[in-house]
Motif scaffolding. Structure first.
Motif, PDB file in Angstrom:
ATOM      1  N   PHE A 154      68.640   7.506  31.422  1.00 48.38           N
ATOM      2  CA  PHE A 154      67.649   8.385  32.050  1.00 48.38           C
ATOM      3  C   PHE A 154      66.248   7.871  31.720  1.00 48.38           C
ATOM      4  O   PHE A 154      65.562   8.365  30.834  1.00 48.38           O
ATOM      5  N   LEU A 155      65.829   6.858  32.481  1.00 49.01           N
ATOM      6  CA  LEU A 155      64.525   6.233  32.265  1.00 49.01           C
ATOM      7  C   LEU A 155      63.455   6.737  33.218  1.00 49.01           C
ATOM      8  O   LEU A 155      62.263   6.626  32.936  1.00 49.01           O
ATOM      9  N   ALA A 156      63.876   7.254  34.358  1.00 51.46           N
ATOM     10  CA  ALA A 156      62.943   7.782  35.361  1.00 51.46           C
ATOM     11  C   ALA A 156      63.736   8.617  36.353  1.00 51.46           C
ATOM     12  O   ALA A 156      64.954   8.460  36.498  1.00 51.46           O
ATOM     13  N   VAL A 157      63.012   9.486  37.047  1.00 50.12           N
ATOM     14  CA  VAL A 157      63.618  10.340  38.074  1.00 50.12           C
ATOM     15  C   VAL A 157      63.501   9.623  39.414  1.00 50.12           C
ATOM     16  O   VAL A 157      62.442   9.071  39.735  1.00 50.12           O
ATOM     17  N   PRO A 158      64.559   9.595  40.222  1.00 45.96           N
ATOM     18  CA  PRO A 158      64.471   8.871  41.499  1.00 45.96           C
ATOM     19  C   PRO A 158      63.489   9.518  42.466  1.00 45.96           C
ATOM     20  O   PRO A 158      63.338  10.749  42.499  1.00 45.96           O
ATOM     21  N   VAL A 162      55.233  10.243  40.526  1.00 47.13           N
ATOM     22  CA  VAL A 162      54.457  10.189  39.286  1.00 47.13           C
ATOM     23  C   VAL A 162      55.292   9.518  38.211  1.00 47.13           C
ATOM     24  O   VAL A 162      56.518   9.520  38.254  1.00 47.13           O
ATOM     25  N   SER A 163      54.617   8.933  37.238  1.00 45.66           N
ATOM     26  CA  SER A 163      55.292   8.200  36.165  1.00 45.66           C
ATOM     27  C   SER A 163      55.805   9.161  35.111  1.00 45.66           C
ATOM     28  O   SER A 163      55.414  10.332  35.041  1.00 45.66           O
ATOM     29  N   MET A 164      56.674   8.628  34.229  1.00 43.44           N
ATOM     30  CA  MET A 164      57.136   9.431  33.098  1.00 43.44           C
ATOM     31  C   MET A 164      55.971   9.764  32.166  1.00 43.44           C
ATOM     32  O   MET A 164      55.965  10.825  31.529  1.00 43.44           O
ATOM     33  N   ALA A 165      54.980   8.872  32.102  1.00 44.58           N
ATOM     34  CA  ALA A 165      53.805   9.171  31.281  1.00 44.58           C
ATOM     35  C   ALA A 165      53.056  10.384  31.816  1.00 44.58           C
ATOM     36  O   ALA A 165      52.585  11.237  31.048  1.00 44.58           O
ATOM     37  N   THR A 166      52.946  10.481  33.133  1.00 45.45           N
ATOM     38  CA  THR A 166      52.291  11.648  33.736  1.00 45.45           C
ATOM     39  C   THR A 166      53.103  12.911  33.478  1.00 45.45           C
ATOM     40  O   THR A 166      52.544  13.982  33.163  1.00 45.45           O
ATOM     41  N   ILE A 167      54.416  12.819  33.625  1.00 46.24           N
ATOM     42  CA  ILE A 167      55.272  13.972  33.325  1.00 46.24           C
ATOM     43  C   ILE A 167      55.064  14.424  31.890  1.00 46.24           C
ATOM     44  O   ILE A 167      54.914  15.619  31.607  1.00 46.24           O
ATOM     45  N   ALA A 236      58.754  11.239  26.862  1.00 43.99           N
ATOM     46  CA  ALA A 236      58.206  10.465  25.740  1.00 43.99           C
ATOM     47  C   ALA A 236      59.200   9.404  25.271  1.00 43.99           C
ATOM     48  O   ALA A 236      58.813   8.271  24.938  1.00 43.99           O
ATOM     49  N   ALA A 237      60.491   9.745  25.241  1.00 44.23           N
ATOM     50  CA  ALA A 237      61.510   8.781  24.818  1.00 44.23           C
ATOM     51  C   ALA A 237      61.616   7.633  25.821  1.00 44.23           C
ATOM     52  O   ALA A 237      61.724   6.461  25.437  1.00 44.23           O
ATOM     53  N   ALA A 238      61.589   7.970  27.122  1.00 41.06           N
ATOM     54  CA  ALA A 238      61.645   6.923  28.152  1.00 41.06           C
ATOM     55  C   ALA A 238      60.450   5.988  28.042  1.00 41.06           C
ATOM     56  O   ALA A 238      60.584   4.761  28.193  1.00 41.06           O
ATOM     57  N   GLU A 239      59.285   6.550  27.780  1.00 41.83           N
ATOM     58  CA  GLU A 239      58.097   5.714  27.554  1.00 41.83           C
ATOM     59  C   GLU A 239      58.267   4.807  26.349  1.00 41.83           C
ATOM     60  O   GLU A 239      57.956   3.619  26.398  1.00 41.83           O
TER      61      GLU A 239
END
Length: 318
Positions: A154-158, A162-167, A236-239
């Motif tokens: 689970f590195l990003a939502v399809p 917006v990026s995971m950093a924005t989330i 945060a973990a994905a980042e």
């Protein structure tokens, strides 16, 4: 040891089942299971790491598959889900303060259960959220784990613009306002399961029915949607695991397996990540949905064949 596990029709427990609970250093009870191999030669132990809102019972079939290959299996219910301690009074809310809490629990699991009681060498087989936890823990696993097979991390939502950093930043604002325990998505678990035709995780109706029957019979094992704090922690973990310096520290040879028809995590992100790993390779299973180990045999057997090729038995494990 059926008193530790919750049984439903069509989901028999593996042979040689044991397990129990250990208490984390911050006082949480974590349910774990250990299952001895049923075939020879003995190949070592697979540490099986589940995804969000999953429990040990959902992986009985996979545990039997591994045991039939000569592997012991060690697994656990993550804090806040399954039969481990829930972290909020409302046990439906998927919550964790930080994914580092998961990695600390995994570290303690290795120290107290896996290393003393389970035969080496050790391998990790992890799905989705569990795969991200494995990546986050991997720098400290270099001298413990021989290889990792990570399924649909689970590195990003399809299809999210917006990026995971924005989330993470948006969720951090809500958390600062005291709203971290609110649902970020979906809300409480429905008493009726999502109809098979509407599910996004598998194209196998029988395995889908089997898994929904677990939560129908034993609703305390299930979760509702993730909270804002959980989503902040996941982002945060994905980042963290995507940082180039972090990737350079991953020394455990890793096979990343993507699901070509994944609607839960971004296949593009999975492919990109695998290309950046110095000790990694990628298998994309075209047509498979997110939960490949719960998929039709057509897809599931491709994953197991790749596992067999990547995680060989060794003479020192016999």
């Amino acid at each position: 040891m059926t008193d530790l596990y919750y049984l439903t029709e069509g989901n028999p427990p593996p042979q040689n089942a044991a397990g129990g609970f250990f208490t984390t250093r911050d006082g949480r009870k974590i349910r774990y299971g250990v299952f001895a191999a049923v075939a020879r030669p003995l190949q070592g132990t697979v540490v099986l790491l589940t995804g969000r809102n999953e429990c040990i019972e959902k992986y009985f079939e996979t545990i039997r598959d591994l045991a039939d290959r000569g592997f012991g299996v060690a697994t656990l219910d993550w804090r806040g889900q399954g039969d481990s301690s829930r972290l909020l009074r409302d046990r439906q809310r998927g919550y964790v303060r930080s994914f580092r809490d998961y990695t600390r629990d995994l570290e303690q699991f290795f120290e107290e259960i896996v290393l003393p009681d389970c035969r080496g060498p050790y391998y990790i087989l992890a799905h989705s959220t569990g795969a991200v936890i494995a990546l986050l823990a991997s720098p400290s696993m270099a001298n413990r784990v021989r290889r990792m097979v990570l399924i649909a991390p689970f590195l990003a939502v399809p299809d999210l613009r917006v990026s995971m950093a924005t989330i993470r930043r948006v969720c951090a604002v809500f958390c600062a306002l005291g709203l971290g325990r609110l649902y970020a998505a979906w809300g409480p678990r429905s008493k009726l399961p999502t109809p098979f035709e509407m599910n996004k995780v598998t194209s196998d109706p029988e395995r889908y029915r089997r898994n929904t029957d677990i939560y129908r019979a034993w609703p305390h094992l299930g979760l509702g949607g993730p909270t804002i704090r959980w989503l902040k922690a996941a982002a945060a973990a994905a980042e963290a695991v995507s940082d180039p310096d972090f990737i350079a520290r991953i020394q455990v040879p890793t096979l990343i397996v993507g699901a070509g028809a994944d609607q839960v995590v971004s296949t593009k992100a999975v492919e990109s990540y695998a290309r950046r790993l110095r000790v990694g390779s990628l298998l994309m299973i075209d047509g498979a949905h997110h939960e490949i180990l719960q998929e039709r045999d057509l897809f599931r057997e491709q994953l197991l064949a790749a596992f067999d090729a990547f995680v060989p038995g060794t003479g020192d494990a016999a």
